[in-house]
Design a protein around this motif. Sequence first.
Motif, PDB file in Angstrom:
ATOM      1  N   UNK A   1       0.845  -1.187   0.000  1.00 19.69           N
ATOM      2  CA  UNK A   1       0.000   0.000   0.000  1.00 19.69           C
ATOM      3  C   UNK A   1       0.885   1.243   0.000  1.00 19.69           C
ATOM      4  N   UNK A   2       0.375   2.377  -0.482  1.00 14.21           N
ATOM      5  CA  UNK A   2       1.170   3.599  -0.461  1.00 14.21           C
ATOM      6  C   UNK A   2       1.510   4.024   0.975  1.00 14.21           C
ATOM      7  N   UNK A   3       2.586   4.789   1.116  1.00  8.32           N
ATOM      8  CA  UNK A   3       2.933   5.362   2.418  1.00  8.32           C
ATOM      9  C   UNK A   3       3.881   4.507   3.229  1.00  8.32           C
ATOM     10  N   UNK A   4       4.185   5.009   4.428  1.00  8.02           N
ATOM     11  CA  UNK A   4       5.139   4.339   5.317  1.00  8.02           C
ATOM     12  C   UNK A   4       4.572   3.012   5.813  1.00  8.02           C
ATOM     13  N   UNK A   5       5.468   2.088   6.161  1.00 13.21           N
ATOM     14  CA  UNK A   5       5.059   0.778   6.666  1.00 13.21           C
ATOM     15  C   UNK A   5       4.330   0.918   7.989  1.00 13.21           C
ATOM     16  N   UNK A   6       3.310   0.112   8.158  1.00 14.89           N
ATOM     17  CA  UNK A   6       2.535   0.109   9.405  1.00 14.89           C
ATOM     18  C   UNK A   6       2.305  -1.325   9.843  1.00 14.89           C
ATOM     19  N   UNK A   7       2.169  -1.536  11.146  1.00 17.77           N
ATOM     20  CA  UNK A   7       1.833  -2.846  11.663  1.00 17.77           C
ATOM     21  C   UNK A   7       0.397  -3.208  11.318  1.00 17.77           C
ATOM     22  N   UNK A   8       0.158  -4.492  11.128  1.00 15.46           N
ATOM     23  CA  UNK A   8      -1.177  -4.941  10.704  1.00 15.46           C
ATOM     24  C   UNK A   8      -2.088  -5.301  11.870  1.00 15.46           C
TER      25      UNK A   8
ATOM     26  N   UNK B   1      10.183  10.549  17.444  1.00 12.08           N
ATOM     27  CA  UNK B   1       9.433  11.598  16.776  1.00 12.08           C
ATOM     28  C   UNK B   1       8.135  10.987  16.286  1.00 12.08           C
ATOM     29  N   UNK B   2       7.034  11.323  16.928  1.00 10.71           N
ATOM     30  CA  UNK B   2       5.752  10.701  16.590  1.00 10.71           C
ATOM     31  C   UNK B   2       5.284  11.040  15.184  1.00 10.71           C
ATOM     32  N   UNK B   3       5.862  12.078  14.573  1.00 13.42           N
ATOM     33  CA  UNK B   3       5.428  12.480  13.234  1.00 13.42           C
ATOM     34  C   UNK B   3       6.228  11.808  12.128  1.00 13.42           C
ATOM     35  N   UNK B   4       7.344  11.190  12.460  1.00 15.65           N
ATOM     36  CA  UNK B   4       8.215  10.620  11.431  1.00 15.65           C
ATOM     37  C   UNK B   4       8.020   9.110  11.342  1.00 15.65           C
ATOM     38  N   UNK B   5       8.171   8.536  10.145  1.00 16.42           N
ATOM     39  CA  UNK B   5       8.054   7.075  10.005  1.00 16.42           C
ATOM     40  C   UNK B   5       9.080   6.349  10.882  1.00 16.42           C
ATOM     41  N   UNK B   6       8.673   5.238  11.498  1.00 12.14           N
ATOM     42  CA  UNK B   6       9.557   4.516  12.411  1.00 12.14           C
ATOM     43  C   UNK B   6      10.823   4.026  11.707  1.00 12.14           C
ATOM     44  N   UNK B   7      10.653   3.450  10.503  1.00  7.00           N
ATOM     45  CA  UNK B   7      11.821   2.905   9.807  1.00  7.00           C
ATOM     46  C   UNK B   7      12.831   3.998   9.496  1.00  7.00           C
TER      47      UNK B   7
ATOM     48  N   UNK C   1      19.943  -1.492  13.808  1.00  5.15           N
ATOM     49  CA  UNK C   1      19.411  -1.791  12.469  1.00  5.15           C
ATOM     50  C   UNK C   1      20.204  -2.868  11.731  1.00  5.15           C
ATOM     51  N   UNK C   2      20.999  -3.644  12.466  1.00  6.99           N
ATOM     52  CA  UNK C   2      21.517  -4.870  11.871  1.00  6.99           C
ATOM     53  C   UNK C   2      22.964  -4.899  11.447  1.00  6.99           C
ATOM     54  N   UNK C   3      23.774  -3.920  11.864  1.00  9.40           N
ATOM     55  CA  UNK C   3      25.174  -3.923  11.447  1.00  9.40           C
ATOM     56  C   UNK C   3      25.892  -5.192  11.897  1.00  9.40           C
ATOM     57  N   UNK C   4      25.672  -5.608  13.131  1.00  8.76           N
ATOM     58  CA  UNK C   4      26.361  -6.804  13.625  1.00  8.76           C
ATOM     59  C   UNK C   4      25.859  -8.073  12.948  1.00  8.76           C
ATOM     60  N   UNK C   5      24.553  -8.124  12.624  1.00 12.27           N
ATOM     61  CA  UNK C   5      24.046  -9.271  11.853  1.00 12.27           C
ATOM     62  C   UNK C   5      24.743  -9.347  10.496  1.00 12.27           C
ATOM     63  N   UNK C   6      24.874  -8.189   9.851  1.00 14.27           N
ATOM     64  CA  UNK C   6      25.525  -8.131   8.546  1.00 14.27           C
ATOM     65  C   UNK C   6      26.976  -8.587   8.628  1.00 14.27           C
ATOM     66  N   UNK C   7      27.701  -8.056   9.595  1.00 11.18           N
ATOM     67  CA  UNK C   7      29.120  -8.381   9.718  1.00 11.18           C
ATOM     68  C   UNK C   7      29.317  -9.869   9.994  1.00 11.18           C
ATOM     69  N   UNK C   8      28.466 -10.433  10.842  1.00 12.78           N
ATOM     70  CA  UNK C   8      28.593 -11.848  11.175  1.00 12.78           C
ATOM     71  C   UNK C   8      28.270 -12.729   9.976  1.00 12.78           C
ATOM     72  N   UNK C   9      27.183 -12.426   9.263  1.00 11.58           N
ATOM     73  CA  UNK C   9      26.794 -13.237   8.112  1.00 11.58           C
ATOM     74  C   UNK C   9      27.847 -13.167   7.014  1.00 11.58           C
ATOM     75  N   UNK C  10      28.348 -11.960   6.754  1.00  9.18           N
ATOM     76  CA  UNK C  10      29.367 -11.813   5.717  1.00  9.18           C
ATOM     77  C   UNK C  10      30.640 -12.564   6.088  1.00  9.18           C
TER      78      UNK C  10
END
Length: 394
Positions: free
Chosen positions: A113-120, A142-148, A264-273
Amino acid sequence: MSNKVVVAGVGMIPFSKPGANDDYATMGARAARAALADARIDYALIGQAYAGYVFGDSACGQAAIYGVGLTGIPVVNVNNNGATGSTALYLARQAVESGAVECAIALGFEQMAPGALKGAYPDRPAPMERFVRTMTDVQGIDEAAPRAAQLFGGAGREYMKGYDIKPETFGLISVKARRHAANNPFAVFRTPLTLEEVMASPAVFDPLTRLQCCPPTCGAAAAILCSEAFARRHGLDTRVAIAAQSMTTDRNSTFDEGDMRKVVGFDMTRAAAGQVYERAGVSPADIDVVELHDCFTANELITYEGLGLTPEGTAEKFILDGDNTYGGRVVTNPSGGLLSKGHPLGATGLAQCAELVWQLRGDAKRRQVEGARLALQHNLGLGGACVVTLYERQ
C-alpha cells in the motif's frame, strides 16, 4: 549429504508503484513462469516451493504457485520482513544441498500500500517493540516521522557523529542508484537525479530526505535451484552456483550497546558476511559486484563496512573515490537497488538474486559489470534477519 547448488533460472517482473500493479497471485505466477522459462524446465520437475511475502494472509504462496500448476508439492509460506525473499532462497538452498529435494523454486512477491510501513495487528505486541524502545532510549522518538526512517536515520546520525562526514555523502548514494537504475527496465524510478535534487527533497528524518528512502513497491521475482547433478542430467545451465550462504539474527549487542547502527543490523551483517567469506575461502577484495539492502542511503553506507568492502570509518572516501560504482573497486547495486528499483519486501531478495545471476552470466546488458565472477548479495529484515549469499561463475 551435501550437493552443490546451482541457480538454473531466474525471473522477475517490472516493479511498480502501488495501484499500478496486478494482484499478488498474478504477479507471483508471472515471476515463477519467467524463472521456469529461463531455466528451460517444466514445473512438473519442481519438488518443493518456498513462497515469501509479508503483507498477506496465510497460504498466499499457494495462491501464487497454483497459477503455475497443481502438482501436489509442498509449498512453504515464508515471512521475515525485508529479508523474506532471501529467506525463501535460503530454505530452498538448504533443501537442495541436503538432498531432501533435487530441484526447488524460491518465489517472492508483494502487493504493498502507499505510504510508510505500518503494523497490521494493533491488538497485540508488535515484533518491533523492543527495537523502538531501544531507539527511544538512545535518541528519543518523533511521533510524526516514520519509524523505519527514524531507525535507519539514527544509524546515519551515529555514523556522522563517529566519523564527521557530510550529509551530502548520503545523498550521493541516491544519485548513484538512479544512474544505475536508468539502465534497468525492471526499476520503478529510472530518471537520473542530481545531488541538489536529492538534498532539496522534503526532509523525512535527519539526515534522510525523501529521495534517500526506498518507495513502497509491488512486484515479484523467483529462482530455480537444483543440484548440479540434476542440472547436468536435464541439460540445464550450470554456470552460476551458490558458493556460500549464511543467515543471522540479532544478538545482545543490538539492544545493549546504545549504537543505532547495531539496532538496524550492522552486527548481523558483519557476522553473516564473515561466515560466508570463511566458508567460501574468499575475502571482500575478491568480490566483483554486490546487491545490498539500501532501504535508506544510511544503510547502504554502513553496510559497505559491515560487508568489509571498505575498512571501518572509510565509507565516505569509498563513495567520493567512486569505488562503489563502475570503474571503481566493486560495483554496488547495479540494478539501482531498493532506492530506485523498489522494495516489494517479499520479492526484494529474489530480485537481488536475479540481478546477480544475470551479471555472472554476462546477460546484464548496459548494467554489465565486466568480467564478474564473484557476486555478493545482502538482504536485511528488521526484527530481525540478515541473509548474505555468495554466487560464483563456474
